[in-house]
Design an enzyme around this catalytic site. Structure first.
Site, PDB file in Angstrom:
ATOM      1  N   PRO A  21       0.790  -1.277   0.070  1.00 11.47           N
ATOM      2  CA  PRO A  21      -0.137  -0.063  -0.006  1.00 11.47           C
ATOM      3  C   PRO A  21       0.927   1.257   0.018  1.00 11.47           C
ATOM      4  O   PRO A  21       1.740   1.454   0.644  1.00 11.47           O
ATOM      5  CB  PRO A  21      -0.704  -0.013   1.260  1.00 11.47           C
ATOM      6  N   ASN A  22       0.277   2.349  -0.778  1.00 11.24           N
ATOM      7  CA  ASN A  22       0.908   3.591  -0.857  1.00 11.24           C
ATOM      8  C   ASN A  22       2.298   3.626  -1.643  1.00 11.24           C
ATOM      9  O   ASN A  22       2.716   4.695  -1.795  1.00 11.24           O
ATOM     10  CB  ASN A  22       1.016   4.081   0.548  1.00 11.24           C
ATOM     11  N   ARG A  29       5.018  10.905  -2.770  1.00 10.51           N
ATOM     12  CA  ARG A  29       4.427  10.686  -1.274  1.00 10.51           C
ATOM     13  C   ARG A  29       5.894  11.070  -0.373  1.00 10.51           C
ATOM     14  O   ARG A  29       6.823  10.404  -0.606  1.00 10.51           O
ATOM     15  CB  ARG A  29       4.271   9.440  -1.448  1.00 10.51           C
ATOM     16  N   ASN A  83       8.026  -5.315  -0.477  1.00 10.83           N
ATOM     17  CA  ASN A  83       7.767  -4.203   0.667  1.00 10.83           C
ATOM     18  C   ASN A  83       6.456  -4.225   0.759  1.00 10.83           C
ATOM     19  O   ASN A  83       5.897  -3.567  -0.081  1.00 10.83           O
ATOM     20  CB  ASN A  83       8.415  -3.039  -0.082  1.00 10.83           C
ATOM     21  N   ALA A  86       2.882  -0.641   4.838  1.00  7.68           N
ATOM     22  CA  ALA A  86       2.390  -0.762   6.462  1.00  7.68           C
ATOM     23  C   ALA A  86       1.990  -2.190   6.996  1.00  7.68           C
ATOM     24  O   ALA A  86       1.762  -2.365   8.053  1.00  7.68           O
ATOM     25  CB  ALA A  86       1.347   0.512   6.491  1.00  7.68           C
ATOM     26  N   HIS A 109      12.729  -2.548   2.974  1.00 12.32           N
ATOM     27  CA  HIS A 109      11.985  -1.419   3.215  1.00 12.32           C
ATOM     28  C   HIS A 109      12.888  -0.029   2.799  1.00 12.32           C
ATOM     29  O   HIS A 109      14.304   0.044   2.817  1.00 12.32           O
ATOM     30  CB  HIS A 109      11.701  -0.995   4.753  1.00 12.32           C
ATOM     31  N   ARG A 116      12.640   5.121  12.821  1.00  9.84           N
ATOM     32  CA  ARG A 116      11.224   5.838  12.850  1.00  9.84           C
ATOM     33  C   ARG A 116      10.418   5.389  13.938  1.00  9.84           C
ATOM     34  O   ARG A 116      10.898   5.128  15.065  1.00  9.84           O
ATOM     35  CB  ARG A 116      10.663   5.465  11.330  1.00  9.84           C
TER      36      ARG A 116
HETATM   37  C1  DQA Z   1       8.002   1.223   4.187  1.00  9.59           C
HETATM   38  C2  DQA Z   1       8.067   1.572   5.510  1.00  9.59           C
HETATM   39  C3  DQA Z   1       6.640   1.257   6.380  1.00  9.59           C
HETATM   40  O1  DQA Z   1       6.652   1.524   7.712  1.00  9.59           O
HETATM   41  C4  DQA Z   1       5.745   2.284   5.482  1.00  9.59           C
HETATM   42  O2  DQA Z   1       4.441   1.770   5.992  1.00  9.59           O
HETATM   43  C5  DQA Z   1       5.525   2.420   4.133  1.00  9.59           C
HETATM   44  C6  DQA Z   1       6.956   2.023   3.461  1.00  9.59           C
HETATM   45  C7  DQA Z   1       9.476   1.435   3.393  1.00  9.59           C
HETATM   46  O3  DQA Z   1       9.570   1.137   2.520  1.00  9.59           O
HETATM   47  O4  DQA Z   1       9.965   2.281   4.164  1.00  9.59           O
HETATM   48  O5  DQA Z   1       4.854   2.266   3.484  1.00  9.59           O
HETATM   49  O6  DQA Z   1       7.872  -0.145   4.119  1.00  9.59           O
END
Ligand code: DQA
Length: 149
Positions: A21-22, A29, A83, A86, A109, A116
């Site tokens: 996701p994302n 982003r 990857n 979240a 990641h 973090r």
């Molecule tokens: C991530 C780290 C995760 O905590 C976060 O939610 C992401 C990206 C990273 O690639 O650093 O969406 O996986």
């Protein structure tokens, strides 16, 4: 197909990159954390860098779709780089999918999740992965491919 073509086909390493996701928003982003390059652009450079590997890329924001993809390719591919975004920190279902397949999986990641928020320090997936790479930006995917070679 001749026997020679068959042997040639079987020799090609099949590696899939799965983003969760994302990660479709990479490049737009939180650029201070994830950088300005889109994954599609980075994937092109990866394909150029590893011309002898059959590389594929899949992204979904949907947990079940990520699981379906792992099931689909997890008995025939040579390596999977995931990857899970979240979902890394929440999904026992994705962890179970990784545990249930035969193909070795490497967790990547982009950011250093350990520098973090506390909730990013936990990975449900890590236990079932061959290894984890965190904090090297997009280069982490390349490092993961190299570790399969
Ligand atoms: C991530 C780290 C995760 O905590 C976060 O939610 C992401 C990206 C990273 O690639 O650093 O969406 O996986």
């Amino acid at each position: 197909m001749s026997i020679f073509e068959l042997i040639k086909t079987n020799d090609v390493l099949k590696i899939a990159i799965i983003n969760g996701p994302n990660l479709n928003l990479l490049g737009k982003r939180e650029v201070e954390i994830y950088g300005t390059q889109s994954f599609e652009a980075y994937f092109k450079t990866l394909c150029t860098k590893f011309p002898n590997i059959e590389l594929s890329y899949y992204q979904s924001n949907v947990e079940g779709e990520l699981i379906n993809k792992l099931h689909d390719i997890g008995f025939s591919y040579d390596g999977i780089i995931i990857n899970a975004g979240a979902y890394t920190h929440t999904s026992i279902a994705i962890a179970d999918a990784i545990a249930g397949i035969k193909t070795p999986v490497i967790e990547v990641h982009i950011s250093n999740v350990f520098s973090r928020e506390d909730y990013r320090h936990i990975s449900y997936l890590g236990k079932h992965c061959k290894g984890s790479i965190s904090g090297f930006g997009l280069k982490g995917y390349e490092m993961a491919i190299e570790s399969f070679l």
